[in-house]
Design a protein around this motif. Structure first.
Motif, PDB file in Angstrom:
ATOM      1  N   PRO A   1      53.049 -48.110   8.381  1.00 31.11           N
ATOM      2  CA  PRO A   1      53.318 -46.975   8.045  1.00 31.11           C
ATOM      3  C   PRO A   1      54.553 -46.964   6.858  1.00 31.11           C
TER       4      PRO A   1
ATOM      5  N   PHE B   1      48.808 -38.130  16.262  1.00 31.92           N
ATOM      6  CA  PHE B   1      48.567 -39.432  15.231  1.00 31.92           C
ATOM      7  C   PHE B   1      48.180 -38.690  13.811  1.00 31.92           C
TER       8      PHE B   1
ATOM      9  N   TYR C   1      54.797 -43.367  15.956  1.00 30.41           N
ATOM     10  CA  TYR C   1      53.778 -44.019  15.957  1.00 30.41           C
ATOM     11  C   TYR C   1      53.851 -45.122  16.914  1.00 30.41           C
TER      12      TYR C   1
END
Length: 266
Positions: free
Chosen positions: A82, A150, A222
């Motif tokens: 990410p 998500f 996350y």
């Protein structure tokens, strides 16, 4: 949002052109290479594989008590990919106006189309890789209901990069030093986030510094989903909405104050 909404409306009306520009930007990065756009996906995948191989296989490193998972590489990948997506999209969005100066000076196009184009071109590469993490981490989260959060987080991260990429693109048009300052900040920002270590290991009394980093809420969210199969904590959602709102407000202010001078700065 009297300045931002008309810009977004103009971008939406030019969405066909924007789609063409996105495809051209992705293909142009790797023009002349034998693998072409495959490199766009291969490089992040090789980086992730290297983390897993070095930390989890070769050294078999394990994290201490209180960590969301034992394997160091598994922990790093959940935050590193990410972060790579964020840094790539933000950097490309920031330089988009400067790089498109010639086009904007000769054509009456909405300036915000270019940061949006660059961020979406980056998302076209990284968003599928981020979503693949859900499958890769299935043994840890077991496809718990929290996995539904998500895709929303990935979408919110893309919006974050679009808003702040546009803000930085305007600042870079006014002052080219912005490009250097932000590039340096991104190289250090990963160390002031829970990407490399759990937040509870940060020095006591200085945890607030982590939340100055816009990616801290996303990385925390996350990790909660991938490593523990739990819904992101309320603090993460609050941070997500705060950074999105701050980006929208700041972009609105900048567009109001410098919309007429923006093309001249380029």
């Amino acid at each position: 949002m009297f300045a931002l909404i008309p810009q977004l409306t103009a971008v939406w009306r030019a969405r066909s052109l924007c789609g063409v520009l996105i495809r051209r930007e992705v293909s142009a990065r790797y023009a002349g290479t034998s693998l072409g756009v495959v490199w766009a996906y291969l490089q992040p995948c090789l980086t992730v594989a290297a983390y897993y191989l070095v930390f989890d296989v070769v050294f078999a490193m394990r994290m201490g008590a209180g960590a969301p998972t034992e394997a160091v590489g598994t922990y790093l990948i959940a935050g590193m990919l990410p972060w790579m997506a964020f840094a790539d999209a933000l950097a490309r969005g920031m330089s988009s106006l400067v790089e498109s100066a010639g086009v904007l000076q000769k054509n009456a196009l909405p300036p915000m189309m270019f940061p949006v184009r660059s961020v979406l071109a980056s998302a076209l590469v990284f968003a599928p890789l981020l979503l693949l993490l859900v499958v890769a981490y299935a043994p840890l989260h077991g496809f718990a209901a929290a996995v539904l959060a998500f895709p929303l987080l990935v979408l919110a991260q893309t919006l974050l990069c679009a808003l702040w990429g546009a803000v930085l693109a305007i600042l870079a048009a006014a002052l080219r030093d912005t490009l250097q300052v932000v590039a340096f900040t991104l190289s250090l920002g990963i160390f002031v986030s829970p990407v490399l270590f759990p937040a509870h290991l940060f020095p006591a009394g200085w945890e607030w510094v982590l939340w100055v980093n816009p990616m801290t809420p996303w990385v925390t969210a996350y990790q909660a989903v991938l490593l523990q199969g739990t819904w992101p904590p309320a603090s993460a959602w609050l941070g997500v909405f705060a950074w999105l709102a701050a980006g929208a407000v700041l972009l609105e202010v900048l567009l109001r104050r410098c919309h007429d001078q923006l093309v001249d700065w380029l």
